[in-house]
Design a protein around this motif. Structure first.
Motif, PDB file in Angstrom:
ATOM      1  N   PHE A  51       0.668  -1.174   0.146  1.00  0.00           N
ATOM      2  CA  PHE A  51      -0.133   0.078   0.090  1.00  0.00           C
ATOM      3  C   PHE A  51       0.734   1.261  -0.125  1.00  0.00           C
ATOM      4  CE2 PHE A  51      -1.857   3.482   2.466  1.00  0.00           C
ATOM      5  CZ  PHE A  51      -3.039   3.510   1.564  1.00  0.00           C
ATOM      6  N   LEU A  52       1.699   1.198   0.942  1.00  0.00           N
ATOM      7  CA  LEU A  52       2.505   2.555   0.944  1.00  0.00           C
ATOM      8  C   LEU A  52       3.375   2.810  -0.294  1.00  0.00           C
ATOM      9  CD1 LEU A  52       3.774   1.934   4.612  1.00  0.00           C
ATOM     10  CD2 LEU A  52       2.355   3.762   3.738  1.00  0.00           C
ATOM     11  N   ILE A  53       4.107   1.503  -0.862  1.00  0.00           N
ATOM     12  CA  ILE A  53       4.816   1.768  -2.154  1.00  0.00           C
ATOM     13  C   ILE A  53       3.926   2.354  -3.257  1.00  0.00           C
ATOM     14  CG2 ILE A  53       5.989   0.525  -3.982  1.00  0.00           C
ATOM     15  CD1 ILE A  53       7.136  -1.025  -1.616  1.00  0.00           C
ATOM     16  N   THR A  54       2.784   1.774  -3.444  1.00  0.00           N
ATOM     17  CA  THR A  54       1.601   2.223  -4.312  1.00  0.00           C
ATOM     18  C   THR A  54       1.491   3.611  -4.292  1.00  0.00           C
ATOM     19  OG1 THR A  54       0.926   0.015  -4.482  1.00  0.00           O
ATOM     20  CG2 THR A  54      -0.557   1.652  -5.360  1.00  0.00           C
ATOM     21  N   SER A  55       1.281   3.900  -3.130  1.00  0.00           N
ATOM     22  CA  SER A  55       1.042   5.636  -2.574  1.00  0.00           C
ATOM     23  C   SER A  55       2.196   6.256  -3.307  1.00  0.00           C
ATOM     24  CB  SER A  55       0.842   5.488  -1.222  1.00  0.00           C
ATOM     25  OG  SER A  55      -0.196   4.955  -0.727  1.00  0.00           O
ATOM     26  N   LEU A  56       3.325   5.767  -2.952  1.00  0.00           N
ATOM     27  CA  LEU A  56       4.622   6.620  -3.695  1.00  0.00           C
ATOM     28  C   LEU A  56       4.502   6.708  -5.022  1.00  0.00           C
ATOM     29  CD1 LEU A  56       7.326   5.167  -1.308  1.00  0.00           C
ATOM     30  CD2 LEU A  56       6.542   7.550  -1.317  1.00  0.00           C
ATOM     31  N   ILE A  57       4.204   5.705  -5.619  1.00  0.00           N
ATOM     32  CA  ILE A  57       4.199   5.689  -6.974  1.00  0.00           C
ATOM     33  C   ILE A  57       3.170   6.607  -7.579  1.00  0.00           C
ATOM     34  CG2 ILE A  57       3.956   4.249  -9.147  1.00  0.00           C
ATOM     35  CD1 ILE A  57       5.194   1.975  -7.595  1.00  0.00           C
ATOM     36  N   THR A  58       1.837   6.467  -7.015  1.00  0.00           N
ATOM     37  CA  THR A  58       0.651   7.075  -7.676  1.00  0.00           C
ATOM     38  C   THR A  58       0.916   8.664  -7.239  1.00  0.00           C
ATOM     39  OG1 THR A  58      -0.614   6.746  -5.508  1.00  0.00           O
ATOM     40  CG2 THR A  58      -0.905   5.428  -7.518  1.00  0.00           C
ATOM     41  N   ARG A  59       1.565   9.023  -6.129  1.00  0.00           N
ATOM     42  CA  ARG A  59       1.991  10.551  -5.775  1.00  0.00           C
ATOM     43  C   ARG A  59       2.684  10.993  -6.876  1.00  0.00           C
ATOM     44  NH1 ARG A  59       4.207  10.964  -0.675  1.00  0.00           N
ATOM     45  NH2 ARG A  59       2.499   9.603  -0.114  1.00  0.00           N
ATOM     46  N   GLU A  60       3.692  10.091  -7.306  1.00  0.00           N
ATOM     47  CA  GLU A  60       4.956  10.795  -8.030  1.00  0.00           C
ATOM     48  C   GLU A  60       4.080  10.909  -9.558  1.00  0.00           C
ATOM     49  OE1 GLU A  60       9.167   9.575 -10.064  1.00  0.00           O
ATOM     50  OE2 GLU A  60       8.584   8.932  -8.298  1.00  0.00           O
ATOM     51  N   ILE A  61       3.366   9.930  -9.981  1.00  0.00           N
ATOM     52  CA  ILE A  61       2.634   9.949 -11.100  1.00  0.00           C
ATOM     53  C   ILE A  61       1.738  11.460 -11.337  1.00  0.00           C
ATOM     54  CG2 ILE A  61       0.997   8.985 -12.620  1.00  0.00           C
ATOM     55  CD1 ILE A  61       2.152   6.458 -11.780  1.00  0.00           C
ATOM     56  N   PHE A  62       0.927  11.590 -10.427  1.00  0.00           N
ATOM     57  CA  PHE A  62       0.125  12.580 -10.163  1.00  0.00           C
ATOM     58  C   PHE A  62       0.808  13.890 -10.001  1.00  0.00           C
ATOM     59  CE2 PHE A  62      -3.266   9.557  -8.771  1.00  0.00           C
ATOM     60  CZ  PHE A  62      -3.889   9.471 -10.079  1.00  0.00           C
ATOM     61  N   GLU A  63       1.737  14.076  -9.415  1.00  0.00           N
ATOM     62  CA  GLU A  63       2.332  15.416  -9.202  1.00  0.00           C
ATOM     63  C   GLU A  63       3.585  15.807 -10.214  1.00  0.00           C
ATOM     64  OE1 GLU A  63       4.709  15.153  -5.485  1.00  0.00           O
ATOM     65  OE2 GLU A  63       2.843  15.330  -4.193  1.00  0.00           O
ATOM     66  N   ASN A  65       3.552  13.774 -13.451  1.00  0.00           N
ATOM     67  CA  ASN A  65       2.973  13.297 -14.597  1.00  0.00           C
ATOM     68  C   ASN A  65       3.992  12.347 -15.305  1.00  0.00           C
ATOM     69  OD1 ASN A  65       0.514  14.466 -14.691  1.00  0.00           O
ATOM     70  ND2 ASN A  65       1.402  16.419 -15.594  1.00  0.00           N
ATOM     71  N   GLN A  66       4.778  11.624 -14.374  1.00  0.00           N
ATOM     72  CA  GLN A  66       5.940  10.770 -15.052  1.00  0.00           C
ATOM     73  C   GLN A  66       6.321   9.819 -13.608  1.00  0.00           C
ATOM     74  OE1 GLN A  66       9.318  12.405 -16.638  1.00  0.00           O
ATOM     75  NE2 GLN A  66       9.580  13.888 -14.953  1.00  0.00           N
ATOM     76  N   PHE A  67       6.670   8.718 -14.125  1.00  0.00           N
ATOM     77  CA  PHE A  67       7.334   7.696 -13.129  1.00  0.00           C
ATOM     78  C   PHE A  67       8.389   7.134 -13.880  1.00  0.00           C
ATOM     79  CE2 PHE A  67       7.803   3.571 -11.243  1.00  0.00           C
ATOM     80  CZ  PHE A  67       7.891   3.877  -9.742  1.00  0.00           C
ATOM     81  N   SER A  68       9.373   7.133 -12.768  1.00  0.00           N
ATOM     82  CA  SER A  68      10.941   6.102 -13.507  1.00  0.00           C
ATOM     83  C   SER A  68      11.116   5.239 -12.520  1.00  0.00           C
ATOM     84  CB  SER A  68      11.988   7.312 -13.523  1.00  0.00           C
ATOM     85  OG  SER A  68      13.065   6.332 -13.512  1.00  0.00           O
ATOM     86  N   PHE A  69      11.022   3.941 -12.944  1.00  0.00           N
ATOM     87  CA  PHE A  69      11.364   2.871 -12.024  1.00  0.00           C
ATOM     88  C   PHE A  69      12.845   2.873 -11.591  1.00  0.00           C
ATOM     89  CE2 PHE A  69       7.679   0.433 -13.679  1.00  0.00           C
ATOM     90  CZ  PHE A  69       7.295   0.170 -12.625  1.00  0.00           C
ATOM     91  N   ALA A  70      13.836   3.574 -12.556  1.00  0.00           N
ATOM     92  CA  ALA A  70      15.142   3.740 -11.969  1.00  0.00           C
ATOM     93  C   ALA A  70      15.291   4.299 -11.011  1.00  0.00           C
ATOM     94  CB  ALA A  70      15.921   4.081 -13.446  1.00  0.00           C
ATOM     95  N   ARG A  71      14.712   5.805 -10.784  1.00  0.00           N
ATOM     96  CA  ARG A  71      14.752   6.584  -9.803  1.00  0.00           C
ATOM     97  C   ARG A  71      14.244   6.038  -8.546  1.00  0.00           C
ATOM     98  NH1 ARG A  71      12.882  10.919 -12.944  1.00  0.00           N
ATOM     99  NH2 ARG A  71      10.652  10.792 -11.944  1.00  0.00           N
TER     100      ARG A  71
END
Length: 95
Positions: A51-63, A65-71
C-alpha cells in the motif's frame, strides 16, 4: 470537517502497524507458543508495504505526470542499503 479531499502524506500509524507486524514475526520465531499465528505478521507487513509503495508511485505520477522505475529503485537502494550492510556485518561477525 472539510469536504476537500485530503492529500495523502506520511502517516506514522502505518509505520507503527508495520512495526507491530515485524514484532509478531520476531516473537513467533523467538518462541512459537508465545505468539501462535505470528506468521500473520508477514502478510500484514507485505500488505502495508505494498500500500505504501503504491501510494509513493501514484503520488509521483500525479505530481510529476511521469514515473521512473530507475529513480524509484535508486531511492529504495539508498534507503535500505545501509541497514542491509549493518545486518550482514553483524551476522558475519556473529558467526
Amino acid at each position: 470537517m472539510s469536504d476537500t479531499p485530503r492529500k495523502p502524506g506520511y502517516n506514522p500509524a502505518l509505520d507503527g502497524l508495520r512495526g507491530i507486524a515485524v514484532l509478531g514475526v520476531w516473537l513467533f520465531h523467538l518462541h512459537p507458543p508465545l505468539l501462535p499465528g505470528g506468521f500473520l505478521g508477514v502478510d500484514a507487513f507485505f500488505v502495508l508495504s505494498g500500500f505504501l509503495i503504491t501510494s509513493l508511485i501514484t503520488r509521483e505520477i500525479f505530481e510529476k505526470n511521469q514515473f521512473s522505475f530507475a529513480r524509484f529503485y535508486a531511492r529504495r537502494i539508498r534507503r535500505l542499503l545501509p541497514a542491509v550492510v549493518v545486518v550482514a556485518l553483524v551476522t558475519f561477525v556473529g558467526l
